[in-house]
Design a protein around this motif. Structure first.
Motif: not given
Length: 357
Positions: A89-106, A178-184
């Motif tokens: 559940l915690e991982d799912g919430l963290a994933d949702a936060r990251r995805e919403l950050s990407r949505v906001r950037a769009l 800063g906000p949660p983020v992913r970088a490859l």
């Protein structure tokens, strides 16, 4: 005796839910009237029904609910099931936060210019890099696997690498601004960053992720690189075991296992993409220790044996990357990944894809 409606009111489950759990064999009535089909329950079934209702409300899968009921007289094992579900559940919430950050950037391009900075120990980051670097892919047709994912969380950064056949994860804690983020990060940049970390001494390291770039500063030295423009695999989904019986955890002495792997002959050979691949077969002996299974034994294996086939060279790589004299191998059957873990660090481990025997 309680009717199905009375049990529904006492437990918080609906009548239709009780009928469903009856059909699934999770919570069966004590008596079913052979004439009218009415279900009847005893007062002793109220507590199990309430347990089912609670687990249902937090989204526990059916297999997990079944296991929790079966093991409810063993609080420690049920506790491990609950902890595993909470992590999902915690991982799912963290994933949702990251995805919403990407949505906001769009929606708002200015969001994509936000900066995330992580302050952490050079030694901790170097150890995390060393634990995952071996699993970076080298296939030119799969450039998304040619780097290390930096998955920034609220209190540090998780590093992930995979080449499809193995996956390695490690974590370095730190202060995140800063906000949660992913970088490859490309493999070449990972190696450059790793060399810089050896010069840090007692200084702090600073990772900065902004505008499609990752930079690192250690003491007076700095390096940076553009991130790879690919969406990394959903690694969290691969880590969640189905709820139910836990995998068998087998402690191993690394030096002994390494010597046995180098001296032994792989049990079987399987063809993969036109190439003959030697397969090392692992099992558990009668003292719950790890054993290497020979070819003769595979000719007529005991159906109760817990066996898994892996690439022996990959296992050696995982042992070397994990470090430490003692590790724990998790075996969960012939078609489940083999996990290689440190006994004192649940955030650093690798998994090897099984080879069908």
């Amino acid at each position: 005796m309680l009717s199905i409606g009375e049990l529904a009111r006492a437990s918080g489950l609906t009548v239709s839910a009780l009928r469903f759990y009856d059909r699934c064999g999770v919570l069966t009535p004590t008596l079913v009237d052979p004439v009218n089909g009415y279900r009847w329950y005893t007062a002793a079934q109220v507590t199990p029904a309430r347990l089912v209702a609670g687990l249902r409300r937090v989204g526990m899968p059916l297999a997990g609910i079944t296991a929790a009921l079966r093991l409810r007289d063993d609080p420690a094992r049920v506790g491990r099931l609950l902890d595993a579900h909470l992590r999902r559940l915690e991982d799912g919430l963290a994933d949702a936060r990251r995805e919403l950050s990407r949505v906001r950037a769009l929606i708002d391009p200015e969001e994509s210019w936000m900066t995330t900075r992580i302050t952490l120990s050079p030694a901790a980051l170097a150890a995390a890099v060393d634990a995952v670097r071996f699993a970076v892919g080298t296939d030119p047709d799969l450039p998304v696997l040619g780097g290390v994912l930096l998955d920034v969380e609220s209190d540090g950064v998780r590093l992930v690498a995979t080449d499809r056949y193995r996956m390695a994860l490690a974590r370095a804690g730190g202060r995140v601004d800063g906000p949660p983020v992913r970088a490859l990060l490309p493999a070449a940049a990972v190696d450059e960053f790793r060399a810089l970390l050896d010069t840090g001494g007692q200084e702090q390291a600073y990772l900065t992720i902004a505008a499609g770039r990752v930079s690192i500063t250690v003491a007076d030295a700095e390096a940076g690189a553009s991130v790879l423009p690919y969406e990394f695999t959903d690694y969290r989904r691969l880590l969640h075991r189905p709820a139910g019986a836990p995998a068998r955890q087998v402690p191993v002495d690394v030096a002994t296992l390494r010597a046995a792997l180098r001296a032994g002959t792989p049990a079987v050979t399987r063809e993969h993409e036109g190439v003959a691949l030697p397969v090392t077969v692992l099992g558990v002996d009668d003292r719950d220790g790890l054993r290497l299974v020979g070819a003769a034994e595979l000719a007529g294996p005991d159906p109760t044996d817990l066996l898994v086939g892996v690439n022996g060279d990959f296992l050696l790589d995982a042992l070397d990357a994990a470090g430490g004299p003692q590790l724990v191998l998790e075996l969960d059957g012939p078609i489940a990944p083999l996990a290689v873990r440190r006994p004192d660090d649940e955030d650093t481990f690798s998994i090897l894809m099984p080879i069908r025997l």
